[in-house]
Write a protein that holds these residues in place. Structure first.
Motif, PDB file in Angstrom:
ATOM      1  N   GLY A   1       0.845  -1.076  -0.056  1.00  0.00           N
ATOM      2  CA  GLY A   1      -0.067   0.092  -0.006  1.00  0.00           C
ATOM      3  C   GLY A   1       0.753   1.322   0.173  1.00  0.00           C
ATOM      4  O   GLY A   1       0.516   2.273  -0.625  1.00  0.00           O
ATOM      5  N   PHE A   2       1.812   1.331   0.807  1.00  0.00           N
ATOM      6  CA  PHE A   2       2.922   2.436   0.840  1.00  0.00           C
ATOM      7  C   PHE A   2       4.447   1.984   1.002  1.00  0.00           C
ATOM      8  O   PHE A   2       4.361   0.914   2.325  1.00  0.00           O
ATOM      9  CB  PHE A   2       2.578   3.432   2.074  1.00  0.00           C
ATOM     10  N   GLU A   3       5.046   1.996   0.326  1.00  0.00           N
ATOM     11  CA  GLU A   3       6.675   1.730   0.471  1.00  0.00           C
ATOM     12  C   GLU A   3       7.684   2.766   0.498  1.00  0.00           C
ATOM     13  O   GLU A   3       7.535   3.575  -0.480  1.00  0.00           O
ATOM     14  CB  GLU A   3       6.918   0.592  -0.605  1.00  0.00           C
ATOM     15  N   HIS A   4       8.435   2.609   1.275  1.00  0.00           N
ATOM     16  CA  HIS A   4       9.726   3.598   1.035  1.00  0.00           C
ATOM     17  C   HIS A   4      11.009   2.958   1.541  1.00  0.00           C
ATOM     18  O   HIS A   4      11.105   2.234   2.513  1.00  0.00           O
ATOM     19  CB  HIS A   4       9.235   4.610   2.156  1.00  0.00           C
ATOM     20  N   ALA A   5      12.010   3.019   0.375  1.00  0.00           N
ATOM     21  CA  ALA A   5      13.148   2.400   0.704  1.00  0.00           C
ATOM     22  C   ALA A   5      14.285   3.334   0.385  1.00  0.00           C
ATOM     23  O   ALA A   5      14.093   3.921  -0.710  1.00  0.00           O
ATOM     24  CB  ALA A   5      13.380   1.088  -0.007  1.00  0.00           C
ATOM     25  N   GLY A   6      15.249   3.580   1.198  1.00  0.00           N
ATOM     26  CA  GLY A   6      16.273   4.602   0.939  1.00  0.00           C
ATOM     27  C   GLY A   6      17.225   4.646   2.271  1.00  0.00           C
ATOM     28  O   GLY A   6      17.219   3.651   2.929  1.00  0.00           O
ATOM     29  N   THR A   7      18.024   5.796   2.087  1.00  0.00           N
ATOM     30  CA  THR A   7      18.732   5.915   3.193  1.00  0.00           C
ATOM     31  C   THR A   7      18.230   6.287   4.300  1.00  0.00           C
ATOM     32  O   THR A   7      18.407   5.867   5.499  1.00  0.00           O
ATOM     33  CB  THR A   7      19.786   7.059   2.743  1.00  0.00           C
ATOM     34  N   SER A   8      17.354   7.457   4.303  1.00  0.00           N
ATOM     35  CA  SER A   8      16.569   7.949   5.542  1.00  0.00           C
ATOM     36  C   SER A   8      15.176   8.197   5.369  1.00  0.00           C
ATOM     37  O   SER A   8      14.880   8.541   4.061  1.00  0.00           O
ATOM     38  CB  SER A   8      17.468   8.977   6.155  1.00  0.00           C
ATOM     39  N   PHE A   9      14.501   8.289   6.308  1.00  0.00           N
ATOM     40  CA  PHE A   9      12.901   8.626   6.344  1.00  0.00           C
ATOM     41  C   PHE A   9      12.922   9.562   7.603  1.00  0.00           C
ATOM     42  O   PHE A   9      13.355   9.299   8.621  1.00  0.00           O
ATOM     43  CB  PHE A   9      12.025   7.611   6.563  1.00  0.00           C
ATOM     44  N   ASN A  10      12.803  10.737   7.420  1.00  0.00           N
ATOM     45  CA  ASN A  10      12.752  11.889   8.442  1.00  0.00           C
ATOM     46  C   ASN A  10      11.074  12.430   8.492  1.00  0.00           C
ATOM     47  O   ASN A  10      10.920  13.420   7.472  1.00  0.00           O
ATOM     48  CB  ASN A  10      13.590  12.966   8.154  1.00  0.00           C
ATOM     49  N   GLY A  11      10.276  12.158   9.048  1.00  0.00           N
ATOM     50  CA  GLY A  11       9.146  12.620   9.279  1.00  0.00           C
ATOM     51  C   GLY A  11       8.043  11.544   9.804  1.00  0.00           C
ATOM     52  O   GLY A  11       8.516  10.545  10.429  1.00  0.00           O
ATOM     53  N   ASP A  12       6.619  12.015   9.906  1.00  0.00           N
ATOM     54  CA  ASP A  12       5.568  11.279  10.566  1.00  0.00           C
ATOM     55  C   ASP A  12       4.670  10.542   9.603  1.00  0.00           C
ATOM     56  O   ASP A  12       4.615  11.045   8.313  1.00  0.00           O
ATOM     57  CB  ASP A  12       4.680  12.020  11.388  1.00  0.00           C
ATOM     58  N   VAL A  13       4.336   9.336   9.811  1.00  0.00           N
ATOM     59  CA  VAL A  13       3.458   8.684   9.068  1.00  0.00           C
ATOM     60  C   VAL A  13       1.815   8.731   9.975  1.00  0.00           C
ATOM     61  O   VAL A  13       2.063   8.102  10.763  1.00  0.00           O
ATOM     62  CB  VAL A  13       3.943   7.312   8.662  1.00  0.00           C
ATOM     63  N   ALA A  14       1.054   9.061   9.200  1.00  0.00           N
ATOM     64  CA  ALA A  14      -0.329   8.792   9.782  1.00  0.00           C
ATOM     65  C   ALA A  14      -1.460   8.110   8.942  1.00  0.00           C
ATOM     66  O   ALA A  14      -1.515   8.893   7.600  1.00  0.00           O
ATOM     67  CB  ALA A  14      -0.706  10.242  10.100  1.00  0.00           C
ATOM     68  N   ASN A  15      -1.984   7.156   9.299  1.00  0.00           N
ATOM     69  CA  ASN A  15      -3.162   6.631   8.384  1.00  0.00           C
ATOM     70  C   ASN A  15      -4.559   7.047   9.251  1.00  0.00           C
ATOM     71  O   ASN A  15      -4.671   6.555  10.409  1.00  0.00           O
ATOM     72  CB  ASN A  15      -2.915   5.289   8.310  1.00  0.00           C
ATOM     73  N   PHE A  16      -5.294   7.742   8.507  1.00  0.00           N
ATOM     74  CA  PHE A  16      -6.791   8.031   8.988  1.00  0.00           C
ATOM     75  C   PHE A  16      -7.674   7.213   8.364  1.00  0.00           C
ATOM     76  O   PHE A  16      -8.846   7.304   8.888  1.00  0.00           O
ATOM     77  CB  PHE A  16      -6.919   9.510   9.134  1.00  0.00           C
ATOM     78  N   GLY A  17      -7.456   6.724   7.394  1.00  0.00           N
ATOM     79  CA  GLY A  17      -8.165   5.862   6.426  1.00  0.00           C
ATOM     80  C   GLY A  17      -8.251   4.396   6.463  1.00  0.00           C
ATOM     81  O   GLY A  17      -8.086   3.834   7.500  1.00  0.00           O
ATOM     82  N   SER A  18      -7.962   3.932   5.130  1.00  0.00           N
ATOM     83  CA  SER A  18      -8.117   2.621   5.035  1.00  0.00           C
ATOM     84  C   SER A  18      -6.953   2.174   4.074  1.00  0.00           C
ATOM     85  O   SER A  18      -6.896   2.481   2.863  1.00  0.00           O
ATOM     86  CB  SER A  18      -9.154   1.852   4.517  1.00  0.00           C
ATOM     87  N   ILE A  19      -6.135   1.204   4.499  1.00  0.00           N
ATOM     88  CA  ILE A  19      -4.944   0.757   3.507  1.00  0.00           C
ATOM     89  C   ILE A  19      -5.312  -0.771   3.339  1.00  0.00           C
ATOM     90  O   ILE A  19      -5.222  -1.457   4.245  1.00  0.00           O
ATOM     91  CB  ILE A  19      -3.308   1.170   3.915  1.00  0.00           C
ATOM     92  N   THR A  20      -5.448  -1.205   2.199  1.00  0.00           N
ATOM     93  CA  THR A  20      -5.613  -2.584   1.875  1.00  0.00           C
ATOM     94  C   THR A  20      -4.644  -2.958   0.788  1.00  0.00           C
ATOM     95  O   THR A  20      -4.662  -2.588  -0.212  1.00  0.00           O
ATOM     96  CB  THR A  20      -7.229  -2.816   1.297  1.00  0.00           C
ATOM     97  N   ALA A  21      -3.799  -3.921   1.259  1.00  0.00           N
ATOM     98  CA  ALA A  21      -2.694  -4.330   0.279  1.00  0.00           C
ATOM     99  C   ALA A  21      -2.634  -5.742   0.001  1.00  0.00           C
ATOM    100  O   ALA A  21      -2.883  -6.700   0.872  1.00  0.00           O
ATOM    101  CB  ALA A  21      -1.360  -3.612   0.591  1.00  0.00           C
ATOM    102  N   GLY A  22      -2.270  -6.173  -1.098  1.00  0.00           N
ATOM    103  CA  GLY A  22      -1.996  -7.545  -1.583  1.00  0.00           C
ATOM    104  C   GLY A  22      -1.066  -8.285  -0.720  1.00  0.00           C
ATOM    105  O   GLY A  22      -0.913  -9.389  -0.460  1.00  0.00           O
ATOM    106  N   PHE A  23       0.087  -7.530  -0.199  1.00  0.00           N
ATOM    107  CA  PHE A  23       1.090  -7.695   0.361  1.00  0.00           C
ATOM    108  C   PHE A  23       1.216  -7.215   1.983  1.00  0.00           C
ATOM    109  O   PHE A  23       0.752  -7.727   2.602  1.00  0.00           O
ATOM    110  CB  PHE A  23       2.414  -8.051  -0.349  1.00  0.00           C
ATOM    111  N   THR A  24       1.919  -6.054   1.603  1.00  0.00           N
ATOM    112  CA  THR A  24       2.127  -5.317   3.193  1.00  0.00           C
ATOM    113  C   THR A  24       1.470  -4.073   2.900  1.00  0.00           C
ATOM    114  O   THR A  24       1.649  -3.358   1.983  1.00  0.00           O
ATOM    115  CB  THR A  24       3.651  -4.999   3.287  1.00  0.00           C
ATOM    116  N   GLY A  25       0.694  -3.763   3.965  1.00  0.00           N
ATOM    117  CA  GLY A  25       0.102  -2.345   3.981  1.00  0.00           C
ATOM    118  C   GLY A  25       1.090  -0.980   4.003  1.00  0.00           C
ATOM    119  O   GLY A  25       0.939  -0.406   3.183  1.00  0.00           O
ATOM    120  N   ILE A  26       1.937  -1.244   4.911  1.00  0.00           N
ATOM    121  CA  ILE A  26       3.067   0.056   4.993  1.00  0.00           C
ATOM    122  C   ILE A  26       4.195  -0.532   5.134  1.00  0.00           C
ATOM    123  O   ILE A  26       4.364  -1.459   6.218  1.00  0.00           O
ATOM    124  CB  ILE A  26       2.582   1.058   6.116  1.00  0.00           C
TER     125      ILE A  26
END
Length: 188
Positions: free
Chosen positions: A46-71
């Motif tokens: 549903g959401f994927e981030h790959a890299g060196t760094s992630f600086n920030g917030d992740v907020a889900n207020f809705g619905s994430i439906t994924a065939g493999f991984t949600g986030i």
């Protein structure tokens, strides 16, 4: 369709339903659809981030439906918080995964990351997985208002509902006032 806030463009990508392109080379903030919950349906993640760094917030207020991984966030360093008040489902994999080869901390690296679930995380595999060499984080599964809303739920159909691990050190609190259910419930 795309949505632009002050630092990011959010929109569809080829692998999942939501992609994030940092406009200045690093993530500052990733927001759900505040006030207007949305739905994300994806064949893979549903959401994927790959890299060196992630600086920030992740907020889900809705619905994430994924065939493999949600986030799924796989980086060297993660600095920020994660909030789920909605639903995250990983039909063939995990619900929510944060994996860092170096560290997981809050903003600036000096305070604990706040990983807070008051919604539902359901997965075929692990519901919630947090792993790094060094983790400075508080993990909470509870209700945003016990008088009005049911407590958070983290479930796994075939594995551990929650896996929290660190190669070197984990500093922080783990609080469960909700439901954690899986073949192994929780592994710390």
């Amino acid at each position: 369709a795309t949505r632009q806030d002050d630092r990011h463009v959010l929109g569809a990508n080829g692998r999942g339903a939501l992609g994030v392109l940092p406009l200045e080379g690093r993530h500052e903030r990733v927001r759900g659809f505040e006030g207007l919950p949305g739905s994300i349906f994806a064949a893979l993640d549903g959401f994927e981030h790959a890299g060196t760094s992630f600086n920030g917030d992740v907020a889900n207020f809705g619905s994430i439906t994924a065939g493999f991984t949600g986030i799924r966030i796989s980086v060297e360093t993660f600095e920020g918080d994660v909030t789920n008040t909605g639903q995250i489902a990983g039909a063939g994999g995990s619900g929510l995964v944060i994996s860092a080869t170096s560290s997981i901390t809050g903003a600036g690296g000096e305070i604990p990351s706040q990983i807070h679930n008051t919604g539902i995380i359901n997965a075929a595999g692990v519901g919630l997985r947090i792993h790094a060499d060094n983790v400075l984080a508080d993990v909470t599964n509870d209700s945003s208002d016990p008088l009005l809303f049911p407590p958070g739920e983290i479930t796994s159909q075939s594995g551990a509902a929650v896996v929290l691990s660190a190669n070197t050190s984990w500093v922080g609190n783990i609080t469960n006032d909700g439901t954690v259910s899986g073949l192994r419930d929780m592994i710390v």
